[in-house]
Design a protein around this motif. Structure first.
Motif, short mmCIF file in Angstrom:
data_model
loop_
_atom_site.label_atom_id
_atom_site.label_comp_id
_atom_site.label_asym_id
_atom_site.label_seq_id
_atom_site.Cartn_x
_atom_site.Cartn_y
_atom_site.Cartn_z
N GLN A 59 0.22 -1.58 0.26
CA GLN A 59 -0.19 -0.57 0.09
C GLN A 59 1.00 1.04 0.49
N GLU A 60 0.66 2.75 -0.76
CA GLU A 60 0.83 3.72 -0.64
C GLU A 60 2.19 4.18 -0.90
N LEU A 61 2.50 3.59 -2.44
CA LEU A 61 3.61 3.61 -2.87
C LEU A 61 3.90 5.06 -2.75
N GLY A 62 3.01 5.68 -3.06
CA GLY A 62 3.37 7.04 -3.10
C GLY A 62 4.30 7.54 -2.22
N GLY A 170 -0.18 4.50 -9.64
CA GLY A 170 0.60 4.71 -10.74
C GLY A 170 -0.20 7.24 -10.00
N VAL A 171 -1.67 6.85 -9.79
CA VAL A 171 -2.06 8.43 -9.20
C VAL A 171 -0.79 8.59 -8.31
N SER A 172 -1.09 7.76 -7.10
CA SER A 172 -0.22 8.36 -6.13
C SER A 172 1.13 8.66 -6.22
N VAL A 173 1.67 7.94 -6.77
CA VAL A 173 3.29 8.43 -7.48
C VAL A 173 3.30 9.48 -8.08
N ALA A 174 2.81 10.17 -8.45
CA ALA A 174 2.92 10.99 -9.49
C ALA A 174 2.58 12.31 -8.67
N ASP A 175 1.18 12.12 -8.36
CA ASP A 175 0.88 13.57 -7.52
C ASP A 175 1.79 13.44 -5.80
N ARG A 340 -14.09 0.57 -7.39
CA ARG A 340 -13.05 0.78 -6.21
C ARG A 340 -13.42 1.64 -4.99
N TRP A 341 -12.81 1.94 -3.81
CA TRP A 341 -12.64 3.05 -2.88
C TRP A 341 -11.74 2.67 -1.70
N GLY A 342 -11.75 3.42 -1.44
CA GLY A 342 -10.39 3.97 0.33
C GLY A 342 -9.89 4.91 -0.29
N SER A 343 -8.70 5.44 0.20
CA SER A 343 -7.73 6.86 0.42
C SER A 343 -7.16 5.08 -1.44
N ILE A 344 -6.66 6.78 -1.98
CA ILE A 344 -5.77 6.78 -2.93
C ILE A 344 -4.20 6.84 -2.84
#
Length: 394
Positions: A59-62, A170-175, A340-344
């Motif tokens: 989880q939470e790669l970003g 991908g979204v998490s990493v980019a942001d 899907r749901w949760g923290s991004i």
């Protein structure tokens, strides 16, 4: 006409063969397997098998890439710190095969030797490979630390980063990279909007958030992956597109293109679907094998394979207990949400944004999220308490 295969024999209820309590093997001690193992240890003799001597969350790669020290506190935890694992025997190794008739699991250990573990019930929670951050290599803590440091060094030296893939990772990493600053971040995704599978409200919101944080979006880009490449490492050099655009080159390219590869090679082929994921019924039980369950990313529970995120572990725990007590009519059903749901984006300075399946979002202030969500709910309730981290010790 082709010969119709005979149905698998129905197995009797799991009767303990190793003392007063039934023995359960939990294959995989990631986020999901750990929760299953610690809950079942209250009533069963549990053996947990893991390729690593620690929880290394996918989880939470970003956050992992931009703030590794903070990420470690919640998502990289040696097993000896989990109080809930005190009643569990953990085996450091990788499963090479399973004999479903003899109820045996064959494990390749860190020394290369093979051990045999027997079970009354088996829970498969071995997860799936996806990019460089999720794999099933046998590792020790030093190798885990080395990998984290190597990736952080590469990203810190880059002035431009291309992230390929518009899913949650991908979204998490980019942001997160854009928020940290120091590099121009480009996000490439094949659709009109990122986050396929999420509610349309979430998809529209994330576009505004990414643009507001400085991410340059490139919709309609489908990457060409070199032969044999699965996105399991950072790359340099131009990225080509099967969708017709000119190649793009950044200092570093991070691949988050999906294409999960389930860790299921040790299982008989008839237990798997066409993509290698473990077939399960509505009870997360393997058809024809009532003493075998599967949960998490390895389980073909629904089109999104979402039992890792929708309390699938609770369903498995309840059903294993029902099975050991001969209460098959009491089995719980797993029901996946439509979206899907949760923290991004993970925990940020302004708090944690959590999305619901209906597209609604809730922002939890940081001063609440850290003590209540991470320390009280996750550490104490979910994990059953952690021993304090001692500086200089893992």
């Amino acid at each position: 006409m082709p010969e119709t295969p005979s149905p698998a024999p129905v197995q009797p209820a799991a009767q303990p063969r190793h003392g007063a309590r039934p023995r359960v093997i939990v294959a995989g001690l990631g986020d999901t397997g750990l929760l299953v193992a610690t809950r079942l240890a209250r009533t069963c003799d549990v053996v947990g098998i893991s390729t690593r001597p620690a929880l290394v969350s996918g989880q939470e790669l970003g956050n992992r890439l931009t703030d590794p020290d903070r990420w470690r506190r919640s998502y990289l935890v040696p097993f000896h710190r989990f109080r809930g694992l005190d009643r569990i025997r953990t085996v450091h190794g990788r499963i090479s095969s399973v004999d479903l008739t003899r109820r045996e699991v064959h494990v390749e250990g860190v020394d290369g030797d093979t051990a045999v573990e027997t079970y009354d019930l088996l829970v498969i929670a071995t997860g799936a490979s996806n990019g460089f951050w999720r794999h099933d290599r046998i590792e020790d803590l030093q190798a885990i630390d080395d990998d984290l440091a190597a990736v952080s060094t590469q990203l810190e030296a880059a002035t431009s980063v291309a992230v390929v893939g518009g899913g949650a990772t991908g979204v998490s990493v980019a942001d997160n990279l854009a928020r940290r600053g120091g590099a121009q971040v480009h996000l490439f995704h094949s659709g009109d909007e990122p986050l396929p599978g999420y509610h349309p409200k979430v998809r529209r919101w994330i576009v505004r958030e990414l643009q507001g944080n400085g991410v340059e979006l490139h919709p309609g880009h489908r990457a060409e992956l070199p032969d044999g490449f699965t996105g399991d490492r950072l790359t340099t050099g131009p990225v080509s597109w099967s969708s017709g655009q000119e190649p793009f080159e950044a200092d570093i390219t991070l691949w988050a293109v999906g294409g999960m590869r389930p860790h299921s090679r040790f299982l008989p082929r008839e237990l798997l679907d066409d993509d290698g994921f473990v077939r399960v019924d509505e009870h997360l039980r393997v058809p024809g094998h009532p003493n075998v369950f599967a949960v998490g990313d390895v389980a073909a529970s629904d089109p999104f394979r979402s039992s890792a995120r929708n309390w699938g572990w609770q369903v498995v725990v309840a059903n294993v207990k029902a099975r050991t007590g001969g209460r098959d009519r009491k089995l719980k059903r797993y029901q996946a949400p439509e979206h899907r749901w949760g923290s991004i984006l993970g925990l940020q300075d302004d708090g944690l944004v959590v999305f619901q399946p209906d597209g609604k979002r809730v922002r939890i202030p940081r001063w609440i999220a850290e003590p209540l969500l991470f320390r009280l709910f996750t550490t104490r309730y979910l994990y059953g308490g952690l021993r304090p981290h001692r500086p200089g010790h893992r």
